[in-house]
Design an enzyme around this catalytic site. Structure first.
Site, PDB file in Angstrom:
ATOM      1  N   LEU A   1       0.949  -1.151   0.144  1.00 18.23           N
ATOM      2  CA  LEU A   1       0.014   0.104   0.033  1.00 18.23           C
ATOM      3  C   LEU A   1       0.854   1.071  -0.060  1.00 18.23           C
ATOM      4  CD1 LEU A   1      -3.036  -0.296   2.439  1.00 18.23           C
ATOM      5  CD2 LEU A   1      -2.815   0.584   0.085  1.00 18.23           C
ATOM      6  N   HIS A   2       1.262   1.636  -1.104  1.00 21.83           N
ATOM      7  CA  HIS A   2       2.126   2.872  -1.348  1.00 21.83           C
ATOM      8  C   HIS A   2       1.374   4.023  -1.709  1.00 21.83           C
ATOM      9  CE1 HIS A   2       2.501   2.666  -5.694  1.00 21.83           C
ATOM     10  NE2 HIS A   2       1.856   1.662  -5.390  1.00 21.83           N
ATOM     11  N   ALA A   3       1.686   5.105  -1.967  1.00 30.15           N
ATOM     12  CA  ALA A   3       1.069   6.349  -2.216  1.00 30.15           C
ATOM     13  C   ALA A   3       0.068   6.134  -3.437  1.00 30.15           C
ATOM     14  CB  ALA A   3       1.996   7.658  -2.669  1.00 30.15           C
TER      15      ALA A   3
END
Lengths: 90, 592
Positions: free
Chosen positions: A17-19
């Site tokens: 779950l990155h930007a």
């Protein structure tokens, strides 16, 4: 948790779950009329806030639970579940 | 062709961290966004203030959109970050919370935004994942954009310094220092503070020079002035002449040579001439500093301050977070001891979310072990994390601010409970961990014989011991000069602690500032301190000092020294006998 419905999901995309994935999720969650929450190891984040999601620090393989406060948002919940399962289309 | 504006000015302060640097001044709180003004908004103006904030955000979004749209197709992938910023501008954690602060606290938009950012940013800065850590920068960029629109000018802030500068400020709180991108700072100059202040500790850890307690530095120094900071002598030179610059450059070189010479031997154990091995350990605040301890030849961690993890976040860290942090440090140190000091908050490090009530005199208030025993859940979370990390190496537990035996008993009970819980849950841990107490409250010295029955070691924290014994606030410029480590009262306190330790068969360590002062090493060894812990970069110098001492010579010396009646007399005697210990690493030594 007071959520009326929830789905437990695993983050499958390599980046976790990155930007960008968090942004997609937050955008979807923003369409809900009630609260949408992400829970991980006892910590809860507001799914409509990208920053809040990021604070959970969910790398690939993390198990999260997405919950909704309002039964009316079931459709949103399913779409979020599909998005996560698809690895955010990455 | 210099007008009087550029005349050389010499300012005198307190040397907070050794080293010499020359560079451009960067004033933190005179201009720029860092000095966001706070003012109260009248009830009826609140919605207008919220409107002003919304307009600023809207302008920022429009500006970003324009940049994205005008970027040529082939460079579009570079604009992904800007798309993220677009979203951040409206993110609940920033946008909604700022509006909330304006409305509930009735403050101006700038202040509200600043407050929210200072709460949110540290969460990211403290994440272990590098990618997430960098999101803190995104928050800075986004808030800067809004702030520029609010203030209506191009302004810079502390987080965006893009050249290496010398930071000049009235004072820097721990929270502020944690926001600075420290790799861009060459040195510090502050109006307030003393050798034991937080800024000084940070500067020493980073090995950059600092002069504190200058009084009027922010008035005398202008942005972009060339200044010299000499952290040894406590002197700041503003607008130095060509001649001064040359001389300084020379001294700087000498200093570097000295440092290099000492560093060469720092990895060897420190033995006195008569063969007594003294462990020289490092004090750390952030897990990253472990590297610095090892680099400087530290034999272990004598003091791991655990406050930072609590300080820089909006709520309490979880057991997992603490455990990860401690385990990281313990694993890197291998079989070298890691002394984890339990939470020492309030006092000089007030944490936003903990300050439920205002204390008139926090140093004498609910801090450290007193706070922890009043919040056993918070304390137990930390103890559990420590016991779990102990399974991975040589951990010691150190409890701060002990003033009586009841506090030790209660801590032992909580440790037992934590261990029992972990046992039941089947989590790996180690209960058999040496338990020590900080000797920093005079009552602990006086009752050391009672305390020694229940603990495995003492660790003398000289900063607080001096503050409490001499009733000196180390951060108060007017009395900072009375903060005398060599005061006969302090020497007697240390001696009594060591004597009791020996009598009761437990070790006495020291982790305060005094331990890192090479000139003091003869006294400390003479009194029988078993282990010294200090800021990492002091390790080579102290090891060097220890090697020049013969403890057999110390007995007579100590007898006379302990009969001296003032700190000055002690200092004179010490310098006469052992001044060479420190100056021995003069450049001429490099010749074979």
């Amino acid at each position: 948790m007071k959520t009326v419905q929830s789905r437990t999901l695993r983050i499958v995309n390599d980046l976790g779950l990155h930007a960008r994935s968090a942004a997609k999720l937050a955008k979807l969650a923003g369409e809900a009329s009630g609260g949408v929450w992400i829970m991980k190891n006892g910590n809860t984040a507001d799914a409509t806030s990208m920053l809040d999601i990021l604070t959970l620090a969910c790398p690939a393989g993390t198990e999260i639970t997405v919950g909704i406060d309002d039964e009316a948002d079931l459709n949103t919940l399913e779409r979020i579940a599909a998005l996560v399962r698809s690895g955010f289309g990455e | 062709m210099e007008n009087h504006e550029h005349q050389e000015i010499i300012l005198k302060g307190i040397g907070g961290s050794p080293g010499i640097c020359i560079g451009k001044a960067y004033l933190v709180d005179k201009e720029g966004v860092d000095v966001v003004k706070k003012y109260v908004i009248r009830d009826e103006s609140r919605s207008a203030e919220v409107g002003r904030f919304k307009t600023a955000v809207k302008k920022a979004r429009t500006a970003l959109r324009r940049i994205i749209d005008t970027t040529p197709e082939e460079l579009r992938h570079h604009t992904q970050i800007l798309e993220t910023h677009m979203l951040l501008l409206k993110d609940k954690m920033l946008y909604d919370r700022t509006i909330d602060v304006i409305e509930t606290e009735r403050v101006n938009a700038e202040w509200a935004l600043k407050k929210v950012v200072s709460l949110v940013k540290p969460i990211f800065e403290n994440m272990s994942d590098d990618y997430l850590k960098q999101r803190a920068e995104d928050i800075t960029h986004v808030s800067d954009r809004i702030m520029e629109n609010l203030v209506g000018a191009d302004q810079v802030d502390i987080g965006r310094i893009d050249k290496r500068v010398i930071l000049v400020a009235r004072d820097l709180s721990p929270a502020e220092t944690s926001q600075i991108q420290l790799e861009r700072i060459k040195g510090f100059v502050t109006n307030r503070g003393g050798r034991a202040s937080h800024t000084s500790i940070i500067a020493r850890t980073l090995q950059i020079p600092a002069v504190l307690g200058v009084g009027n530095a922010t008035l005398k120094i202008k942005n972009d002035d060339i200044i010299i900071v000499d952290g040894e002598t406590g002197i700041v030179v503003v607008n130095p002449t060509e001649q001064t610059l040359l001389e300084t450059e020379e001294r700087r070189e000498q200093y570097e040579i000295q440092k290099a010479l000492m560093a060469r031997k720092s990895h060897l154990p420190a033995r006195t001439k008569d063969g007594l091995r003294i462990s020289v350990m490092g004090n750390i605040e952030l897990p990253e500093e472990v590297v610095s301890v090892l680099d400087h030849g530290g034999d272990g961690i004598g003091l791991y301050r655990t406050e930072f993890q609590y300080l820089s976040r909006p709520d309490f860290p979880t057991e997992e977070m603490l455990f990860d942090n401690y385990k990281g440090v313990v694993e890197v140190m291998g079989d070298r001891p890691v002394t984890i000091r339990t939470l020492d908050i309030n006092g000089d490090k007030a944490v936003n979310y903990i300050r439920d009530s205002y204390e008139l005199n926090p140093a004498l208030g609910l801090r450290a072990i007193r706070y922890c025993l009043q919040k056993p859940d918070i304390f137990k979370t930390q103890l559990r994390a420590i016991l779990r990390a102990a399974a991975f190496g040589e951990v010691r537990i150190l409890v701060p601010m002990i003033s009586g035996i009841e506090e030790v008993d209660m801590t032992i009970n909580l440790l037992d409970e934590a261990a029992q819980c972990l046992e039941q849950q089947g989590v790996a841990y180690k209960r058999d961990v040496p338990l020590g107490i900080m000797i920093e409250v005079p009552s602990a010295v006086v009752t050391a014989d009672i305390l020694a029955e229940k603990v495995d070691f003492f660790s003398i924290g000289t900063n607080d011991l001096i503050q409490y014994t001499l009733a000196i606030d180390r951060g108060n410029r007017h009395v900072a000069h009375l903060h005398q480590p060599l005061h006969p009262a302090i020497l007697r306190m240390i001696k009594r602690t060591c004597d009791v330790g020996r009598e009761k068969g437990i070790k006495t360590y020291m982790c305060g500032e005094m331990a890192g002062e090479p000139l003091f090493s003869p006294i400390l060894l003479g009194m029988g301190v078993d282990e010294l812990s200090m800021n990492p970069q002091a390790i080579p110098m102290v090891k060097n000092a220890i090697r020049s001492i013969d403890t057999a010579d110390l007995h007579d010396f100590m007898d006379v020294l302990m009969r001296k009646t003032t700190a000055d007399e002690v200092q004179v005697m010490l310098e006469r006998h052992f001044g060479g210990v420190v100056s021995q690493i003069e450049p001429e030594q490099q010749e074979p």
